[in-house]
Write an enzyme that holds these catalytic residues in place. Structure first.
Site, mmCIF file in Angstrom:
data_model
loop_
_atom_site.group_PDB
_atom_site.id
_atom_site.type_symbol
_atom_site.label_atom_id
_atom_site.label_comp_id
_atom_site.label_asym_id
_atom_site.label_seq_id
_atom_site.Cartn_x
_atom_site.Cartn_y
_atom_site.Cartn_z
ATOM 1 N N THR A 62 0.851 -1.174 0.000
ATOM 2 C CA THR A 62 0.000 0.000 0.000
ATOM 3 C C THR A 62 0.896 1.236 0.000
ATOM 4 O O THR A 62 2.122 1.131 -0.142
ATOM 5 C CB THR A 62 -0.971 -0.043 1.199
ATOM 6 O OG1 THR A 62 -1.899 1.035 1.082
ATOM 7 C CG2 THR A 62 -0.244 0.034 2.534
ATOM 8 N N LYS A 66 4.035 1.630 -3.768
ATOM 9 C CA LYS A 66 3.633 1.025 -5.035
ATOM 10 C C LYS A 66 4.611 1.317 -6.175
ATOM 11 O O LYS A 66 4.815 0.477 -7.055
ATOM 12 C CB LYS A 66 2.220 1.460 -5.398
ATOM 13 C CG LYS A 66 1.173 0.948 -4.405
ATOM 14 C CD LYS A 66 -0.231 1.361 -4.778
ATOM 15 C CE LYS A 66 -1.233 0.883 -3.733
ATOM 16 N NZ LYS A 66 -2.629 1.225 -4.089
ATOM 17 N N ASP A 101 -5.373 -3.268 -8.228
ATOM 18 C CA ASP A 101 -6.294 -2.162 -7.953
ATOM 19 C C ASP A 101 -7.212 -1.902 -9.147
ATOM 20 O O ASP A 101 -8.398 -1.608 -8.982
ATOM 21 C CB ASP A 101 -5.521 -0.885 -7.624
ATOM 22 C CG ASP A 101 -4.889 -0.900 -6.249
ATOM 23 O OD1 ASP A 101 -5.395 -1.637 -5.367
ATOM 24 O OD2 ASP A 101 -3.892 -0.180 -6.044
ATOM 25 N N GLY A 124 -8.944 14.142 -8.734
ATOM 26 C CA GLY A 124 -7.612 13.902 -8.208
ATOM 27 C C GLY A 124 -6.685 13.379 -9.289
ATOM 28 O O GLY A 124 -7.125 12.698 -10.230
ATOM 29 N N ALA A 125 -5.395 13.686 -9.157
ATOM 30 C CA ALA A 125 -4.418 13.268 -10.166
ATOM 31 C C ALA A 125 -3.224 12.576 -9.520
ATOM 32 O O ALA A 125 -2.129 12.577 -10.072
ATOM 33 C CB ALA A 125 -3.954 14.481 -10.983
ATOM 34 N N GLY A 126 -3.446 11.971 -8.352
ATOM 35 C CA GLY A 126 -2.379 11.274 -7.651
ATOM 36 C C GLY A 126 -2.185 9.864 -8.158
ATOM 37 O O GLY A 126 -2.662 9.482 -9.240
ATOM 38 N N TYR A 213 -13.137 4.949 2.114
ATOM 39 C CA TYR A 213 -14.220 4.196 2.765
ATOM 40 C C TYR A 213 -14.255 4.392 4.279
ATOM 41 O O TYR A 213 -15.169 3.881 4.949
ATOM 42 C CB TYR A 213 -14.096 2.698 2.462
ATOM 43 C CG TYR A 213 -12.779 2.068 2.840
ATOM 44 C CD1 TYR A 213 -12.552 1.584 4.116
ATOM 45 C CD2 TYR A 213 -11.761 1.966 1.913
ATOM 46 C CE1 TYR A 213 -11.340 1.015 4.468
ATOM 47 C CE2 TYR A 213 -10.546 1.386 2.240
ATOM 48 C CZ TYR A 213 -10.340 0.919 3.518
ATOM 49 O OH TYR A 213 -9.131 0.365 3.851
#
Length: 271
Positions: A62, A66, A101, A124-126, A213
């Site tokens: 995680t 990655k 993922d 988002g652009a992460g 979540y």
């Protein structure tokens, strides 16, 4: 007999639900595997990986590991190559890297009948946005709009869209929002957007799939327009873990597990 070990690594890691998910699955499958968690940061990753012995089957990775896992992999699957991110390492004769993922998002969307999409917005652009873009393409999207505070960070997503045959545009949170079929929010848990931005996204956003979540509903889901589905990232968490277990057992995330429906029910029960 040598114990068979697996683990999830990241920083932070204490919050991870992966040990419960994997333990539930291994129980159904009758696998005597030990799955633990370990706090490993970017600096310590290479040394920690080198220190594993032959008892280790594989690792779940995680944030923030990655990209490091992608570099460590000697062989990578298509999703890992496309996204530049690996969340699963299979430790055999060579180090095999996988991105589950993408498939986790695809499976979670399909579970809610959200496939055959046309126009999708990614917020988002992460790092997670690349997996979201590939998943959107796999789910039928032909047009994707990326909205981010710094749209220049989406350059790689625009280039990835060209490889996928998907038209990708990038813009800031300023200005009006056109209607889309689905919004995929990839912002970190707890991120709160300005009220006007959240309202604009919610009014024109179609269904919402939020990778966050905890807590749920997320700040963005709380602002979503009535009558439009809001789906938490728990589905992605579950299905990417199912695909990881396929990798650990078969070496292939597309090969179903024995009694997979029973496995998924057991995993869902511990979420």
């Amino acid at each position: 007999m040598m114990p068979r070990q697996l683990a999830v690594w990241g920083d932070p890691i204490a919050h991870s639900k992966s040990p419960r998910l994997h333990a539930a699955a291994y129980g159904v499958l009758g696998l005597d595997w030990d799955y633990s968690r370990r706090q490993v940061d970017e600096v310590g990753f290479v040394e920690a990986l080198a220190g594993l012995d032959r008892s280790w089957i594989g690792l779940s990775l995680t944030m923030p590991l990655k990209e490091q896992a992608h570099r460590a992999a000697e062989v990578r699957d298509r999703y890992a190559d496309l996204t530049g991110a690996v969340n699963t390492l299979l430790l055999s004769d060579r180090i095999h890297g996988f991105n589950t993922d993408v498939g986790g998002i695809v499976d979670a969307l399909a579970e809610h009948g959200l496939d055959g999409l046309g126009r999708v917005r990614i917020v988002g652009a992460g790092a997670t946005a690349s997996s979201a873009l590939v998943a959107a393409a796999e789910s039928g999207a032909d047009t994707v709009e990326v909205r981010a505070r710094r749209p220049e960070r989406a350059k790689g997503l625009v280039e990835l869209g060209e490889r996928l045959g998907v038209a990708v545009t990038a813009a800031s949170f300023d200005g009006a929002f056109d209607g889309v079929d689905l919004t995929i929010a990839t912002l970190p848990s707890g991120t709160a957007l300005e009220e006007s931005v959240a309202a604009g996204l919610g009014d024109a956003g179609g269904a919402l799939f939020d990778v966050a979540y905890a807590p749920w509903p997320s700040a963005l889901a709380s602002r979503w327009s009535d009558g439009r589905p809001t789906i938490s990232g728990q589905g992605m968490l579950l299905h990417q873990a199912v695909r990881q277990i396929r990798v650990f057992l078969h070496g292939d995330q597309t090969v179903a597990l024995p009694s997979e429906a029973d496995v998924i029910r057991a995993m869902r029960a511990v979420l």
